[in-house]
Design an enzyme around this catalytic site. Sequence first.
Site, PDB file in Angstrom:
ATOM      1  N   ALA A 257       0.950  -0.922   0.298  1.00 39.01           N
ATOM      2  CA  ALA A 257      -0.024  -0.307  -0.198  1.00 39.01           C
ATOM      3  C   ALA A 257       1.497   1.319  -0.146  1.00 39.01           C
ATOM      4  CB  ALA A 257      -1.035  -0.080   0.817  1.00 39.01           C
TER       5      ALA A 257
ATOM      6  N   ARG B 174      -3.456   6.353   8.442  1.00 32.97           N
ATOM      7  CA  ARG B 174      -4.002   6.058   8.008  1.00 32.97           C
ATOM      8  C   ARG B 174      -5.044   5.094   6.995  1.00 32.97           C
ATOM      9  NH1 ARG B 174      -4.619  10.624   2.432  1.00 32.97           N
ATOM     10  NH2 ARG B 174      -6.660  11.127   2.847  1.00 32.97           N
ATOM     11  N   ILE B 175      -5.705   4.982   7.608  1.00 31.31           N
ATOM     12  CA  ILE B 175      -6.320   3.164   6.999  1.00 31.31           C
ATOM     13  C   ILE B 175      -6.908   3.828   5.565  1.00 31.31           C
ATOM     14  CG2 ILE B 175      -8.420   1.512   7.704  1.00 31.31           C
ATOM     15  CD1 ILE B 175      -6.152   2.089   9.502  1.00 31.31           C
TER      16      ILE B 175
ATOM     17  N   GLN C 122      -7.756  -7.957   6.472  1.00 32.55           N
ATOM     18  CA  GLN C 122      -6.750  -7.962   7.177  1.00 32.55           C
ATOM     19  C   GLN C 122      -5.970  -8.612   7.860  1.00 32.55           C
ATOM     20  OE1 GLN C 122      -3.200  -8.345   4.604  1.00 32.55           O
ATOM     21  NE2 GLN C 122      -5.379  -8.879   4.080  1.00 32.55           N
TER      22      GLN C 122
ATOM     23  N   LYS D 297      -0.058   2.916   6.694  1.00 28.20           N
ATOM     24  CA  LYS D 297       1.425   2.172   7.196  1.00 28.20           C
ATOM     25  C   LYS D 297       1.625   0.694   6.471  1.00 28.20           C
ATOM     26  CE  LYS D 297       2.677   4.932  11.410  1.00 28.20           C
ATOM     27  NZ  LYS D 297       2.801   4.427  12.928  1.00 28.20           N
TER      28      LYS D 297
ATOM     29  N   GLU E 262       0.476  -7.735   7.835  1.00 26.11           N
ATOM     30  CA  GLU E 262       1.357  -8.107   8.943  1.00 26.11           C
ATOM     31  C   GLU E 262       1.208  -8.349  10.248  1.00 26.11           C
ATOM     32  OE1 GLU E 262       4.390  -9.805   7.698  1.00 26.11           O
ATOM     33  OE2 GLU E 262       4.858  -8.834   5.981  1.00 26.11           O
TER      34      GLU E 262
END
Length: 739
Positions: free
Chosen positions: A511, A629-630, A639, A702, A706
């Site tokens: 991303a 930020r999503i 995820q 970010k 994981e």
Amino acid sequence: MTAYIGKRVSRVDGRAKVTGGARYAAEHNVPNLAYGFVVSSEVARGKITRIDAKKALALPGVLHVFTHENTPRLARSDKRYRDQVAPPGSPFRPLHDDEIKYSGQPVALVVAESFELARYAASLVRVEVEREAHATDLESAGKQAYRPKKRSGIDRPPRPRGDADKAFARAAVQLDAELRVPVEHHNPMEPFATTVVRDEDGRLTVYDKTQGVQNVQNYLCNVFGCTKNELRVISPFVGGAFGSGLRPQYQVFLAVLAARQLKRSVRVSLTRQQMFTFGHRPATYQRVALGAKRDGTLEAVIHEAVAETSRFEDYSEVVVNWSGLLYRCDNVRLDYKVAQLDLYTPIDMRAPGAAWGVYALECAMDELAVKLGIDPVELRLRNYTERDQNEDKPFSSKELRACYLKGAEKFGWARRNPEPRSMREGDTLVGWGMASGVWEATQLPASVKAVLTADGRLTVSSATADIGTGTYTIMTQIAAELLGLPIENVTFKLGDSSHSKAPVEGGSFTASSVGSAVKAVCHKLRAKLLKLARTIDGSPLAFAGPDDVTFADLEIRSCWDPSLAVSLTDVLRCGDQGAIEEEASAGPQPNQKRYSRYTHSAVFAEVKVDRDFGTIRVTRVVSAVAGGRILNPKTAGSQVLGGIVGGIGMALEEESVIDQAFGRFMNHNLAEYHVPVNADVHDIEVLFVEEEDEVVNPLGAKGMGEIGLVGVAAAVANAVFHATGRRVRDLPITLDKLL
Ligand code: MOS
């Protein structure tokens, strides 16, 4: 207000996936396809003395049996076999010589007119081996553990700070624990497969299951000595990977070998059993020693880890560094070693290193909290750090404190009775545990191409992957937003080695890396479009600069007077162009080096344990994640949710069991290698604490791949302790260990 970024946009590839329209590597059918089946070694170490393929070759329809004896000479130097993600060492070469390096190693490829025939013929191939003694037990090999050679992109443990051993010895409260995590295999739903389609000129189109089409293309071109023009790799859909597809797997090598030699299209697909014959999460053991004052202040952190690697490569991960990063402490000593076994080289598996390193730290923190009589959340807050002491840098952003507080509130943590075995429902013991999570927020260089046509349709492309993560969707959202297009007008293409350059999809950096390149290319297109718009006769935007306009509803519009607008169609028409095209790259900026960049989480888990049978259910998980930020709460949430399910598996179920006599993974199927199924997954809630971060990348996002898994196994293990009063320090926590 944004049109698409930050919105719960459903997957743009969802329809193709649920209708079967999405085709995977083994589903590309062409006429005259031949099928390869791999013969795997039954021995862990030795020399092949003879391969007898006569019976197989005698069957009508069997085309060839490839072995090390008849494989043509290929590239010689290790360098040519080293893919982008390879650790230091000498990569495994399929069918290279008579040496057996691990059980399950491919020793022959039978190619036939049908899959069934190839499989049957493979069962007739006799492989005689002179066995040599093997070592596959980490506990015994651990004595010879050494510090691995530096792997590119993997930070070594930081130097010790203060004197951790002295501080530990003097600490008022001490906790010294040894923890074990077994081998785990990724087990994506889609097994590895490759279909190589050969055209009349001998050019190969390689449909492969991979997380990096260009990584595979480079590898194949280097090994087989062909040009990128002669060999293209395509992988538009991947049925899960979790890291297993970061490196080219041996079936892609074998399929290309066969297609070149037989001058035919060839498919090689692996069985589920063969999915246990390459990389895996390494077996590990670790010691964590924590020293604290009575008020909980950490005075010493010691974390030593030993993991397995192969005899031919030094595989390493970031394992212990987290323990110097997550809490404020001036006396820290971290060490990480690997020991060689006769197994294939491990490979990154979702949150490599952190999954088990943070597990150990966070279980130890829980044990320390119990010793101190301090609430586990409170202990973490008392040792909260605003600075990365490993590197002595500030964080670009860190909302972990808010994660603890919001997660605890949502979970109802305040109602927890700290006494183990105190919370019961009849014969069921209820336990509540928590842990912190942390993962890197990285940006790598990536490029993207965009083509806008006069009908207002935009195609954006990059050689990245979507392994189920939502790449297609978020890239489409970013482009639609920035160019003011309806989302249906935007198509994002990926998974083709001929696309613009992108790194493998992994490390939670897609991303950030590819998304930033999408943003860059859209800004280039905007500049070009505005320039054209200004030249239109009598243009209402003749004097507008880039900051004076917005792009919305297929128009370029003045910010000051929305009635002043030019439609994109008119712009393209006036430029007398059918389409405009741009390519752009984005990459890490020097400013990033001044900050530490991480995602964080606080995970809370509830378990219910049957008092008599020791069966464990994870009935509730709340994970609060700070990941910048999503971009899309739906795909990001999925995820994290998927990561939590992986964490439940790690805590309670997953283990690849080696029979040391054979040096082989015995439970190599989904009946005996357990992963969580629907019945194991109950109430999971994901919260995001958004962060403003202008350092991590131009999007401020970010990465989510994981972080969802990190800390989950520890939270569950801590909950099991709270429920039962039993501390199981080796995963998975199965009922036999509880009884
Ligand atoms: Mo991830 S383990 O980098 O695919």
